[in-house]
Design an enzyme around this catalytic site. Structure first.
Site, short mmCIF file in Angstrom:
data_model
loop_
_atom_site.label_atom_id
_atom_site.label_comp_id
_atom_site.label_asym_id
_atom_site.label_seq_id
_atom_site.Cartn_x
_atom_site.Cartn_y
_atom_site.Cartn_z
N LYS A 84 51.81 78.52 27.33
CA LYS A 84 51.53 77.98 28.79
C LYS A 84 51.46 79.09 29.68
CE LYS A 84 53.34 73.50 28.48
NZ LYS A 84 54.03 72.17 28.70
N GLY A 130 58.47 63.04 26.09
CA GLY A 130 57.08 62.85 26.19
C GLY A 130 56.68 62.10 24.86
N ARG A 131 57.00 62.69 23.98
CA ARG A 131 56.48 61.88 22.34
C ARG A 131 57.16 60.69 22.17
NH1 ARG A 131 59.32 66.71 22.37
NH2 ARG A 131 60.96 67.10 21.27
N GLU A 174 46.09 71.03 31.66
CA GLU A 174 44.98 70.10 30.78
C GLU A 174 44.47 68.75 31.76
OE1 GLU A 174 47.41 71.45 29.49
OE2 GLU A 174 46.98 72.31 27.40
N HIS A 191 38.88 62.16 -1.47
CA HIS A 191 37.64 62.77 -1.95
C HIS A 191 37.89 64.27 -1.43
CE1 HIS A 191 35.89 59.76 -3.94
NE2 HIS A 191 36.52 58.81 -3.15
N GLU A 229 57.19 68.71 17.04
CA GLU A 229 57.59 69.15 18.20
C GLU A 229 59.26 68.85 18.23
OE1 GLU A 229 56.40 67.53 22.35
OE2 GLU A 229 54.99 69.34 22.20
N LYS A 265 53.83 62.85 32.25
CA LYS A 265 55.24 62.59 32.74
C LYS A 265 55.44 63.54 33.99
CE LYS A 265 59.94 63.43 31.00
NZ LYS A 265 60.87 63.73 29.71
O1 F6P Z 1 53.37 70.94 26.27
C1 F6P Z 1 54.15 69.83 25.32
C2 F6P Z 1 54.34 68.74 26.38
O2 F6P Z 1 55.45 69.17 27.12
C3 F6P Z 1 54.83 67.54 25.38
O3 F6P Z 1 56.07 67.38 25.20
C4 F6P Z 1 54.15 66.34 26.30
O4 F6P Z 1 54.36 64.95 25.58
C5 F6P Z 1 53.08 67.18 26.94
O5 F6P Z 1 53.28 68.40 26.78
C6 F6P Z 1 52.27 66.30 27.98
O6 F6P Z 1 53.40 66.59 29.04
P1 F6P Z 1 53.02 65.63 30.35
O7 F6P Z 1 53.17 64.25 29.88
O8 F6P Z 1 54.13 66.12 31.33
O9 F6P Z 1 51.65 65.99 30.90
#
Ligand code: F6P
Length: 538
Positions: free
Chosen positions: A504, A260-261, A209, A377, A346, A203
């Protein structure tokens, strides 16, 4: 709008819990009311729900519905659907529902009017689906790698896996999320640059990452003699300039009002559309939209997301249950618990209300689980006989996508048996009767205690006819609205995620210390962090 703990219904629920509501017994309730199953089941779009094995009597249900009313659940819902800035700490609207509105659809309900942003939504959807069709038709591309994390990974990864039966042989979808190189590196070993399409899904297009993995993927692509980055990299993001700066031409945008979610319905769904095709993707949206209509229109007493959200509050705040186990009896749904962890924890893992006041009551439970029968199990021992009572959510799918009919019958029997066992339990007397043939030297009374089950442990069972794009869309939307409902009751903003920011920021400060060139002191760091840094570097 009232916060839950200042309502009359909250006080009445507390009183009821301290009386008959807290000592409710499922076995007695079923014995006393032969109609309990019929009166506690509900057919919502694509999802049938059996709520009858929950610790609810008529008074509990009535008071919970009063609570929804007094907390203004319907008003908040309509405010969200209208596009008001309900994400108050980010000053944003929350309109994932607008992403799944079919062309020329009627308003979700009379109070909300036509869904906003429909021209933009349809335009991007068309462009994204056209591109997905091109990728599907391109015989040179065999592997599609989605690079994203959190909402830019979990939703698409879960849906692609769940709808595996709708995929095409010869086309593989991969999902890389972890900054740990053990995620990307083994995958790269299997790929050929000229047959691979990378989708950088973010987003913000700034997530550490994702950007690290995207750069590593691009370096690998070039090192393998890859050419035409524009044909082998695409992006899904709200930050179109950053994607362009990365060298990506095919970018599909979305908007800040898509959390995002909640974003799998947007351009972030591109890997889903590539996997199952545009028509099926529209069916996924249609299933979710049908659930949106149900949520927007059904009276609270017959509104499945509202009822589930209220039951969550009942267990969390009155019974003090701190977690909920999700047990999907379908291998395709094996990532659903992980997806729900982000969606629920979240969204509702918050400790202040919308006015910034610390909350005196609990919010999000821990959500966890594994597909049945694997969980049986492993940790079901604790669910049946442990000291904590943990509500379980069983998800059964009537018709499988395979021909192993005998195994499917076993799967369904297991699913039913678990919720039955949790409810009926086994008394020590019953266990003693069975323990008469105890091996010599074992005390039958001790054995009977160890082999008894308290029972009266609650569960919900959700049933889908089949796992299809439409039913999965409806199921996910059901969860979204359920989380919304409990979030409104708790008076929190379910749409921000400030809790992930501190880590972060500290990561950014610590990263230079891990540089081999960095030899300076770790002054200012706490002794534990400094000691661990030394340990990891030396
Ligand atoms: O760190 C949490 C978050 O902001 C989530 O809410 C989001 O889905 C994820 O990181 C990834 O963010 P982006 O889509 O901006 O890379």
């Amino acid at each position: 709008m009232n916060r839950c703990d200042s309502t009359e219904a909250w006080a009445a629920l507390r009183g009821h819990y301290e009386g008959p509501g807290g000592t409710f017994d499922l076995r007695q309730a079923f014995a006393a009311d032969p109609g309990r199953f019929a009166s506690h089941t509900l057919q919502a779009p694509e999802v049938f729900a059996d709520l009858s094995k929950n610790l609810l009597d008529a008074t509990t249900l009535r008071l919970l519905l009063d609570l929804a009313d007094q907390c203004g659940v319907a008003e908040r819902r309509d405010a969200m659907l209208r596009g008001e800035l309900v994400n108050s700490t980010e000053g944003r609207a929350v309109l994932h529902t607008a992403l799944r509105v079919p062309p020329r659809a009627e308003a979700l309900n009379a109070a909300v009017g036509p869904a906003p942003f429909q021209d933009e939504v349809q335009q991007v959807l068309e462009a994204m689906l056209t591109y997905a069709e091109q990728v599907r038709a391109d015989g040179h591309i065999t592997d599609i790698v989605n690079i994203g994390i959190g909402g830019s990974d979990l939703g698409p990864a879960m849906v692609v896996q769940a709808l595996d039966a709708y995929g095409s042989p010869g086309r593989r979808l991969h999902f890389v999320s972890n900054v740990d190189g053990h995620d990307l590196a083994p995958l790269l070993r299997q790929l050929e640059a000229k047959k691979t399409l990378f989708i950088v899904a973010s987003k913000t297009f700034t997530t550490q990452e994702t950007m690290a993995n995207a750069h590593a993927a691009r370096d690998w692509f070039l090192s393998q003699g890859g050419t035409h980055i524009e044909r082998h990299f695409a992006a899904t993001t709200t930050n179109v300039p950053a994607a362009a700066a990365f060298g990506i031409e095919h970018t599909f945008g979305f908007w800040d009002w898509v959390g995002g979610r909640y974003s799998l319905w947007s351009a972030i769904g591109l890997p889903i559309a590539i996997a199952i095709g545009p028509e099926r993707f529209r069916e996924l949206l249609a299933g979710a939209h049908a659930m949106d209509r149900h949520f927007a229109q059904a009276p609270p007493a017959r509104n499945l997301p509202v009822l589930l959200g209220l039951i969550d509050v009942w267990y969390r705040n009155f019974h003090g249950m701190a977690s909920r186990c999700v047990a999907p009896y379908h291998q395709g749904l094996r990532r659903l618990p992980a997806y729900l962890q982000q969606l629920e924890m979240e969204s509702n893992g918050k400790r202040v209300d919308r006015q910034g006041h610390a909350l005196p009551y609990a919010t999000s439970p821990v959500v966890w689980g594994e597909p049945g029968t694997n969980g049986q199990h492993a940790y079901f021992q604790m669910l049946h006989q442990g000291t904590d009572v943990i509500p379980v959510e069983f998800i059964a799918v009537k018709t499988p996508a395979h021909k192993l009919a005998g195994q499917h019958r076993m799967l369904l029997a297991n699913c039913l048996a678990q919720s039955q066992a949790l409810m009926v339990g086994k008394t020590a007397a019953q266990a003693l009767a069975e323990a008469t043939s105890a091996p010599p030297g074992l005390n039958p009374a001790v054995l009977a205690q160890a082999r008894s089950f308290p029972g009266n442990r609650p569960s919900t069972t959700l049933v889908l006819e089949a796992l299809t794009p439409a039913s999965l869309g409806a199921l996910i939307a059901l969860y979204e609205h359920r989380v919304f409902t409990s979030g409104v009751i708790w008076g929190i903003n379910s749409f921000d995620q400030w809790g992930v920011e501190l880590g972060k920021a500290l990561c950014g400060q610590l990263l230079p210390y891990l540089d081999p060139q960095h030899t300076g002191p770790t002054t200012g760091l706490d002794a534990s962090t400094a000691g661990l840094l030394q340990r990891l570097k030396s």
